[in-house]
Design a protein around this motif. Structure first.
Motif, PDB file in Angstrom:
ATOM      1  N   THR A 261       0.917  -1.169   0.047  1.00 45.37           N
ATOM      2  CA  THR A 261      -0.104  -0.018   0.012  1.00 45.37           C
ATOM      3  C   THR A 261       0.661   1.147   0.213  1.00 45.37           C
ATOM      4  O   THR A 261       1.753   1.458   0.830  1.00 45.37           O
ATOM      5  CB  THR A 261      -1.167   0.037   1.171  1.00 45.37           C
ATOM      6  N   PRO A 264       0.113   8.034   1.229  1.00 48.31           N
ATOM      7  CA  PRO A 264      -0.664   9.169   0.626  1.00 48.31           C
ATOM      8  C   PRO A 264       0.304  10.263  -0.236  1.00 48.31           C
ATOM      9  O   PRO A 264       1.421  10.445   0.315  1.00 48.31           O
ATOM     10  CB  PRO A 264      -1.520   9.688   1.568  1.00 48.31           C
ATOM     11  N   THR A 281      -6.515  -1.346  -6.058  1.00 54.39           N
ATOM     12  CA  THR A 281      -7.213  -0.276  -5.555  1.00 54.39           C
ATOM     13  C   THR A 281      -6.767   1.024  -5.388  1.00 54.39           C
ATOM     14  O   THR A 281      -5.734   1.084  -4.773  1.00 54.39           O
ATOM     15  CB  THR A 281      -8.115  -0.813  -4.248  1.00 54.39           C
ATOM     16  N   ILE A 283      -7.258   4.656  -3.427  1.00 53.39           N
ATOM     17  CA  ILE A 283      -8.073   5.043  -2.439  1.00 53.39           C
ATOM     18  C   ILE A 283      -7.783   6.911  -2.480  1.00 53.39           C
ATOM     19  O   ILE A 283      -6.648   7.011  -2.570  1.00 53.39           O
ATOM     20  CB  ILE A 283      -7.546   4.860  -1.019  1.00 53.39           C
ATOM     21  N   ASP A 286      -9.479  12.381   1.699  1.00 49.62           N
ATOM     22  CA  ASP A 286      -9.585  11.932   3.200  1.00 49.62           C
ATOM     23  C   ASP A 286     -10.660  11.203   3.676  1.00 49.62           C
ATOM     24  O   ASP A 286     -10.746  10.454   4.487  1.00 49.62           O
ATOM     25  CB  ASP A 286      -9.687  13.311   3.881  1.00 49.62           C
ATOM     26  N   GLU A 287     -11.673  11.252   2.594  1.00 47.69           N
ATOM     27  CA  GLU A 287     -12.848  10.288   2.982  1.00 47.69           C
ATOM     28  C   GLU A 287     -12.616   9.074   2.534  1.00 47.69           C
ATOM     29  O   GLU A 287     -13.712   8.185   2.587  1.00 47.69           O
ATOM     30  CB  GLU A 287     -14.213  10.914   2.084  1.00 47.69           C
ATOM     31  N   GLN A 288     -11.195   8.668   1.904  1.00 49.44           N
ATOM     32  CA  GLN A 288     -10.990   7.247   1.488  1.00 49.44           C
ATOM     33  C   GLN A 288     -12.136   6.514   0.617  1.00 49.44           C
ATOM     34  O   GLN A 288     -12.298   5.366   0.586  1.00 49.44           O
ATOM     35  CB  GLN A 288     -10.936   6.402   2.778  1.00 49.44           C
ATOM     36  N   ARG A 289     -12.484   7.177  -0.611  1.00 45.95           N
ATOM     37  CA  ARG A 289     -13.179   6.462  -1.607  1.00 45.95           C
ATOM     38  C   ARG A 289     -12.141   5.641  -2.462  1.00 45.95           C
ATOM     39  O   ARG A 289     -11.209   6.029  -2.702  1.00 45.95           O
ATOM     40  CB  ARG A 289     -13.395   7.689  -2.492  1.00 45.95           C
ATOM     41  N   LYS A 290     -12.810   4.524  -2.666  1.00 50.33           N
ATOM     42  CA  LYS A 290     -12.029   3.333  -3.149  1.00 50.33           C
ATOM     43  C   LYS A 290     -12.575   3.085  -4.580  1.00 50.33           C
ATOM     44  O   LYS A 290     -13.710   2.963  -4.776  1.00 50.33           O
ATOM     45  CB  LYS A 290     -12.171   2.133  -2.255  1.00 50.33           C
ATOM     46  N   LYS A 306      -5.524  13.690  -3.212  1.00 47.94           N
ATOM     47  CA  LYS A 306      -4.833  12.700  -2.364  1.00 47.94           C
ATOM     48  C   LYS A 306      -5.001  11.418  -2.632  1.00 47.94           C
ATOM     49  O   LYS A 306      -6.247  11.067  -2.427  1.00 47.94           O
ATOM     50  CB  LYS A 306      -4.748  13.260  -0.855  1.00 47.94           C
ATOM     51  N   TYR A 307      -4.078  10.629  -2.992  1.00 41.70           N
ATOM     52  CA  TYR A 307      -4.261   9.195  -3.277  1.00 41.70           C
ATOM     53  C   TYR A 307      -3.385   8.048  -2.680  1.00 41.70           C
ATOM     54  O   TYR A 307      -2.098   8.435  -2.617  1.00 41.70           O
ATOM     55  CB  TYR A 307      -4.601   9.047  -4.894  1.00 41.70           C
ATOM     56  N   GLN A 308      -3.771   6.952  -2.634  1.00 48.72           N
ATOM     57  CA  GLN A 308      -2.999   5.763  -2.550  1.00 48.72           C
ATOM     58  C   GLN A 308      -3.281   4.670  -3.277  1.00 48.72           C
ATOM     59  O   GLN A 308      -4.525   4.581  -3.925  1.00 48.72           O
ATOM     60  CB  GLN A 308      -3.251   5.396  -0.995  1.00 48.72           C
TER      61      GLN A 308
END
Length: 339
Positions: A261, A264, A281, A283, A286-290, A306-308
């Protein structure tokens, strides 16, 4: 006095941090293919020389409904279907463009760029830089698909497009073939830059074979050459200056190892992302939409997202990433935040 009054505009100019009108959007490859097949059934080949499904961003279309096919404020993305007998006439334009191979019959397809005929298979990247003549075809007996990426929205905003067909300039539909991808690899594949040839305004490397890209990514992964925010990554460069493949677009490949993973990350760049191999996936926020992606599913990310990236599978995830970071850097507006 308030700096923004919603009575007069939906889009404030001055904000405490970037709030782009572009939105995060996703498209499933299998759905896009279905639309492409349907278009082939209903469109008369005499009406158009290319059949493409556009990845239109809903946020941009809300702001500018008549804006033609923007995926991000500066970049276009779409998939093109190429039939066994398709031979669109050669054309050129000021807009920079490229294609990434998605799906082919065993024989593959080709793109001819300024007389160099380049065979293209899955994952290969072929450039058609600004004002280069290009046409293409399909060597096989089944449909082929590739991804088309352009900086057309930027060109449109600036109002400076030039477009022409070869037949209107030279009186013929197709280019004379004077070489193949072997000529490009022979000149540039081993950190060579021919001294006898003058420096070009465009990137002279029009072919980046996926086989070599994957070999390099795999070797780097085995040796632990990783970054916490992109894991194992490569950028396709212009060997004349070591910069990005285009002055307006950065083209990259990321390999996310199984179980990784990424940390961010956010930057002032818009992105178009899709897996060439594997699944994973992304992400966002900050609301962690996947957003779960598999082969050739597409995701667009607005500037300052912002993403991961997460790979929970047992196989590597290899992503193609198209970015307009070079535009922001040249304008002095590039910023990034690594967490």
């Amino acid at each position: 006095m308030a700096s923004f009054d919603p009575k007069y505009s939906n889009y404030p100019v001055f904000t405490s941090e970037p709030k782009p009108f572009m939105t995060t959007a996703m498209w499933r490859y299998e759905d896009l293919k279905k639309y492409a097949y349907r278009l082939r059934d209903v469109i008369d080949p005499e009406m158009t020389d290319r059949v493409t499904i556009h990845l239109e961003n809903p946020g941009i279309k809300k702001l500018a409904p008549e804006f033609p096919a923007p995926s991000t404020p500066t970049m276009y993305g779409g998939i093109q279907i190429i039939g066994p007998k398709d031979k669109p006439p050669a054309h050129r334009h000021l807009t920079n463009a490229f294609r990434v191979g998605l799906e082919f019959p065993p024989e593959g397809g080709y793109t001819t760029v300024n007389g160099i005929r380049i065979k293209i298979q899955k994952g290969d990247v072929v450039l058609t830089p600004s004002m280069t003549w290009h046409d293409h075809g399909n060597y096989g007996n089944d449909y082929a698909f590739w991804y088309d990426g352009l900086d057309a929205p930027l060109t449109l905003w600036l109002g400076v497009e030039w477009y022409a067909f070869l037949k209107d300039i030279q009186g013929k539909l197709f280019q004379d073939v004077i070489g193949t991808e072997v000529d490009i690899e022979g000149k540039y594949s081993y950190n060579f830059l021919p001294v006898s040839e003058p420096k070009q305004e465009i990137n002279p490397v029009w072919y980046y074979p996926y086989k070599k890209i994957k070999e390099t990514l795999t070797m780097m992964a085995e040796k632990g050459k990783a970054d916490p925010h992109r894991d194992v990554s490569l950028e396709l460069i212009n060997p004349q200056d070591g910069g990005p493949a285009f002055p307006t677009m950065s083209l990259r490949y990321y390999l996310i190892r199984p179980g990784v993973t990424t940390r961010p990350f956010q930057a002032t760049e818009s992105l178009i992302v899709f897996p060439v191999e594997g699944s994973g996936t992304v992400i966002v926020g900050d609301e962690q939409r996947k957003y779960s992606l598999k082969d050739h599913d597409f995701l667009t990310l607005p500037p300052w997202s912002k993403y991961q990236i997460v790979n929970e599978s047992k196989e590597p995830l290899i992503l193609f990433v198209q970015s307009d970071a070079p535009v922001y850097k040249k304008l002095g507006k590039y910023r990034e935040m690594a967490y």
